[in-house]
Design a protein around this motif. Structure first.
Motif, PDB file in Angstrom:
ATOM      1  N   LEU A 169       0.824  -1.208   0.000  1.00  0.00           N
ATOM      2  CA  LEU A 169       0.000   0.000   0.000  1.00  0.00           C
ATOM      3  C   LEU A 169       0.856   1.255   0.000  1.00  0.00           C
ATOM      4  O   LEU A 169       0.382   2.330  -0.276  1.00  0.00           O
ATOM      5  CB  LEU A 169      -0.931  -0.006   1.216  1.00  0.00           C
ATOM      6  N   PRO A 198       4.370   2.506  -1.727  1.00  0.00           N
ATOM      7  CA  PRO A 198       5.436   2.098  -2.638  1.00  0.00           C
ATOM      8  C   PRO A 198       6.812   2.312  -2.006  1.00  0.00           C
ATOM      9  O   PRO A 198       7.037   3.340  -1.365  1.00  0.00           O
ATOM     10  CB  PRO A 198       5.236   2.990  -3.848  1.00  0.00           C
ATOM     11  N   VAL A 251      -9.886   3.649   7.500  1.00  0.00           N
ATOM     12  CA  VAL A 251     -11.273   4.050   7.349  1.00  0.00           C
ATOM     13  C   VAL A 251     -11.738   3.448   6.048  1.00  0.00           C
ATOM     14  O   VAL A 251     -11.049   3.551   5.053  1.00  0.00           O
ATOM     15  CB  VAL A 251     -11.385   5.573   7.254  1.00  0.00           C
ATOM     16  N   ALA A 266     -13.508  -5.540  -2.518  1.00  0.00           N
ATOM     17  CA  ALA A 266     -12.124  -5.109  -2.745  1.00  0.00           C
ATOM     18  C   ALA A 266     -11.163  -6.247  -2.420  1.00  0.00           C
ATOM     19  O   ALA A 266     -10.075  -6.326  -2.985  1.00  0.00           O
ATOM     20  CB  ALA A 266     -11.798  -3.891  -1.901  1.00  0.00           C
ATOM     21  N   LEU A 323      -9.403   4.125   1.885  1.00  0.00           N
ATOM     22  CA  LEU A 323      -9.678   2.894   1.143  1.00  0.00           C
ATOM     23  C   LEU A 323      -8.423   2.428   0.400  1.00  0.00           C
ATOM     24  O   LEU A 323      -8.088   1.250   0.378  1.00  0.00           O
ATOM     25  CB  LEU A 323     -10.797   3.202   0.145  1.00  0.00           C
ATOM     26  N   VAL A 324      -7.722   3.402  -0.186  1.00  0.00           N
ATOM     27  CA  VAL A 324      -6.524   3.075  -0.955  1.00  0.00           C
ATOM     28  C   VAL A 324      -5.451   2.484  -0.039  1.00  0.00           C
ATOM     29  O   VAL A 324      -4.741   1.557  -0.420  1.00  0.00           O
ATOM     30  CB  VAL A 324      -5.991   4.343  -1.661  1.00  0.00           C
ATOM     31  N   ARG A 345      -6.036  -3.483  -1.425  1.00  0.00           N
ATOM     32  CA  ARG A 345      -5.389  -3.464  -2.731  1.00  0.00           C
ATOM     33  C   ARG A 345      -6.403  -3.826  -3.793  1.00  0.00           C
ATOM     34  O   ARG A 345      -7.043  -4.874  -3.723  1.00  0.00           O
ATOM     35  CB  ARG A 345      -4.264  -4.477  -2.750  1.00  0.00           C
ATOM     36  N   PHE A 346      -6.569  -2.942  -4.744  1.00  0.00           N
ATOM     37  CA  PHE A 346      -7.446  -3.194  -5.879  1.00  0.00           C
ATOM     38  C   PHE A 346      -6.953  -2.278  -6.983  1.00  0.00           C
ATOM     39  O   PHE A 346      -6.196  -1.345  -6.695  1.00  0.00           O
ATOM     40  CB  PHE A 346      -8.911  -2.910  -5.510  1.00  0.00           C
ATOM     41  N   ARG A 398      -6.475   0.739  -8.850  1.00  0.00           N
ATOM     42  CA  ARG A 398      -6.876   2.063  -8.372  1.00  0.00           C
ATOM     43  C   ARG A 398      -7.814   2.774  -9.328  1.00  0.00           C
ATOM     44  O   ARG A 398      -8.550   3.686  -8.924  1.00  0.00           O
ATOM     45  CB  ARG A 398      -5.644   2.935  -8.131  1.00  0.00           C
ATOM     46  N   ALA A 416       1.433   2.199  -8.950  1.00  0.00           N
ATOM     47  CA  ALA A 416       2.104   1.835  -7.699  1.00  0.00           C
ATOM     48  C   ALA A 416       2.237   3.007  -6.745  1.00  0.00           C
ATOM     49  O   ALA A 416       2.634   2.834  -5.607  1.00  0.00           O
ATOM     50  CB  ALA A 416       3.474   1.248  -8.010  1.00  0.00           C
ATOM     51  N   LYS A 417       1.900   4.203  -7.190  1.00  0.00           N
ATOM     52  CA  LYS A 417       2.190   5.376  -6.355  1.00  0.00           C
ATOM     53  C   LYS A 417       0.974   5.954  -5.643  1.00  0.00           C
ATOM     54  O   LYS A 417       1.115   6.873  -4.854  1.00  0.00           O
ATOM     55  CB  LYS A 417       2.830   6.472  -7.209  1.00  0.00           C
ATOM     56  N   TYR A 418      -0.227   5.459  -5.962  1.00  0.00           N
ATOM     57  CA  TYR A 418      -1.405   6.022  -5.303  1.00  0.00           C
ATOM     58  C   TYR A 418      -1.401   5.611  -3.837  1.00  0.00           C
ATOM     59  O   TYR A 418      -1.117   4.474  -3.506  1.00  0.00           O
ATOM     60  CB  TYR A 418      -2.685   5.572  -5.999  1.00  0.00           C
ATOM     61  N   GLY A 419      -1.698   6.549  -2.989  1.00  0.00           N
ATOM     62  CA  GLY A 419      -1.759   6.238  -1.563  1.00  0.00           C
ATOM     63  C   GLY A 419      -0.500   6.579  -0.822  1.00  0.00           C
ATOM     64  O   GLY A 419      -0.454   6.488   0.401  1.00  0.00           O
TER      65      GLY A 419
END
Lengths: 282, 300
Positions: free
Chosen positions: A105, A107, A127, A144, B133-134, B138-139, B141, B295-298
């Motif tokens: 989650l 990188p 959350v 998910a 959520l992110v 893992r899903f 994005r 790979a960079k979201y979150g």
């Protein structure tokens, strides 16, 4: 390279057939923090106007608005299927960051993480969507995690029963107590039997009865050859659930071994007597 | 690392990066750092369509629950907007040149552009607003911007109904062209999906972008023929500029909907072809562009 399974050190390798579930190699995580800044004493007070001006033109020079935090430093370990790994350390030692990175989650800044299958991370602060009811969050979380809508529907009663929150499941999650929310998140995360389950302090918020049930659930997940990672400040929870412990200190992994040995050392370490740090980091 | 002075057990020595990679390869463990190949990504997004729908309906419910009048605002808002635009551009500073049914002409511009504006404003924040959520699950994005686009479709439907009422009340005849309206809206939604994907990545790279988006939307509102006919005023511009103004992806959907609903606007198939082009190119490019940062979201 000849036998990468065998550590080069004196210890004999564990059975080479053990299947790794997570391989973490020289992991570095550097957070970029925007907004937080160390207030420059001279910049407060008389010459505030000047400081704003300097801030506008010389961004990052005088009063930086972007900081970097080196939260995890060169951490490497291999976790195997069926293993339950506790991560301990003081506040701010990088435990939760490490867990998030292993879950994919966050990188990595440097290094690499290899993981078998889909991870599920269960954090106290995770959350889902707090404006929505627990019911909708079960569907969102379950899907998910890779369940189909029909599967979630099928397990819905079971999830609610396990969480023990009853009819509150139809209320918005923002109205839940932290214990209720943690229980629901735990129930959602374990509904799918994830390949790798990550638990971040979540169990400590539940009551004694829920902790017992969640302990059983963790055992059940491990028996299905999944791997469990647990971040906790409760040494008794770690003792109950984990057979291996990673000790984090200032972002470094300083010890990795059987639960009892590491925990004994951890409990025996008094930061006041050894301000330089715990044993083993020189 | 040797045993600590207080009898700390020996930590297994770290594998070198090459050894770790080899071990992972032997046991078939994928690296988390990289993004999946683009083809797989598109496939996994398709596999998540039920999840996308769940998220989208949940968002719709969450949004309407906060206002007391709830769904009523989705009807009142476009009416009020059309009224205020008519006051300015119909009565005070008329821009009615080249139009016969200006009220319907204006209503289409306001509603259709409003759909684009709210999709992009909301959609651009679809990652940063769902950061919890992110960070928890893992899903793919792209699920989030796509779900937001769908949410906007559901939200715009009442406004479309208002629009139809305005069109009928102002005396437009019922024609077979009306059947093209769903096609025009579908193309517009595809175009928006692409834009939302692009905007979501940009905002994730730098949240400062959220300040620029309203500015960009305002400029686009003034150049996209919301309250004036680009064709009627095109003579003022260089022909090239006029063409660009007409086929840019914000003006084109408005023109297409006008061709569906207004007798004064003849169908121009070349514009429909251009719309189809945008509706294919933009989502494809948007998804590719979004995937580049998967790979960079979150990241905090």
């Amino acid at each position: 390279m000849a036998a990468p399974d065998t550590p080069a050190g004196g210890r004999t390798s564990p059975v080479p057939e053990r299947r790794p579930a997570a391989i973490v190699s020289h992991l570095d995580i550097i957070y970029r923090v925007v907004g937080g800044k160390r207030s420059n004493t001279s910049a407060i007070g008389d010459d505030e106007g000047e400081s704003i001006f300097r801030n506008l033109i010389g961004r990052g020079k005088t009063v930086a608005t972007v900081q970097s935090v080196h939260a995890v430093k060169d951490v490497s370990f291999v976790a195997y299927h069926g293993e339950s790994v506790g991560i301990i350390g003081r506040n701010g030692s990088g435990k939760s960051t490490l867990l998030r990175a292993v879950a994919g989650l966050l990188p990595p800044t440097n290094g690499e993480v290899f993981l078998a299958g889909t991870p599920a991370l269960l954090g106290v602060n995770a959350v889902l969507m707090s404006a929505l009811s627990g019911e909708r969050n079960i569907y969102i979380g379950g899907q998910a995690l890779g369940l189909t809508k029909a599967q979630v529907k099928e397990r819905f009663e079971e999830i609610v029963a396990f969480s023990g929150i009853g009819d509150a499941v139809y209320r918005p999650m923002s109205t839940y107590s932290s214990g209720m929310a943690a229980r629901l998140r735990f129930a959602i995360s374990t509904a799918a039997v994830p390949d790798v389950l990550m638990i971040d302090e979540a169990l400590s918020t539940g009551d004694a009865e829920f902790r017992k049930r969640s302990g059983e659930k963790v055992d059940e997940i491990r028996e299905k050859a999944s791997t469990v990672f647990l971040v906790s400040h409760s040494n008794s929870t770690v003792r109950d659930l984990c057979d291996r412990v990673l000790w984090m200190h200032h972002g470094r992994l300083i010890a990795d071994g059987p639960t009892e040995a590491i925990l004994t050392a951890y409990e025996g370490w008094d930061p006041k007597k050894h301000p330089a740090g715990p044993p083993g980091i020189g | 690392m040797t045993a600590g002075p207080e009898g700390l057990p020996q930590t297994p020595p770290a594998l070198s990066a090459e050894e770790a990679a080899a071990l992972a390869k032997r046991h078939g463990l994928p690296s988390l750092g990289g993004r999946p190949p683009f083809g797989d990504y598109v496939g996994s997004l398709w596999g998540q369509r039920s999840f996308i729908w769940t998220l989208s309906t949940a968002q719709t419910v969450a949004r309407n629950s906060s206002d007391r009048l709830g769904m009523l605002w989705t009807v009142l808002n476009p009416l009020l907007l059309i009224g205020s635009y008519y006051l300015v551009f119909g009565l005070l500073v008329p821009t009615t040149k080249g139009t016969t049914n200006f009220i319907a002409f204006l209503a289409i511009g306001v509603v259709i552009f409003g759909y684009m504006a709210s999709s992009i404003t909301r959609g651009s924040k679809s990652i940063v607003n769902n950061i919890g959520l992110v960070r928890a699950l893992r899903f793919p994005r792209a699920v989030l911007p796509v779900a937001e686009t769908l949410t906007q479709v559901v939200t715009v439907l009442p406004a479309i109904a208002v629009l139809m009422v305005v069109v009928i009340v102002t005396g437009e005849p019922v024609r077979w062209h009306w059947l093209l309206l769903p096609v025009a809206l579908a193309m517009q939604t595809a175009i928006l999906g692409g834009m939302v994907l692009i905007a979501a990545r940009l905002v994730n790279i730098s949240r400062d972008m959220t300040n620029l988006i309203p500015v960009a939307i305002r400029v686009l509102r003034y150049v996209s023929g919301v309250f004036f006919s680009i064709e009627a005023y095109a003579a003022r511009f260089d022909p090239f500029v006029g063409d660009v103004l007409m086929i840019q992806p914000f003006a084109l959907p408005i023109a297409l909907v006008r061709q569906c609903l207004l007798e004064e606007a003849p169908i121009q198939w070349i514009q429909w072809a251009a719309g189809l082009g945008w509706a294919v190119v933009l989502p494809a490019f948007g998804l590719w562009f979004f995937w580049r940062d998967e790979a960079k979201y979150g990241r905090a």
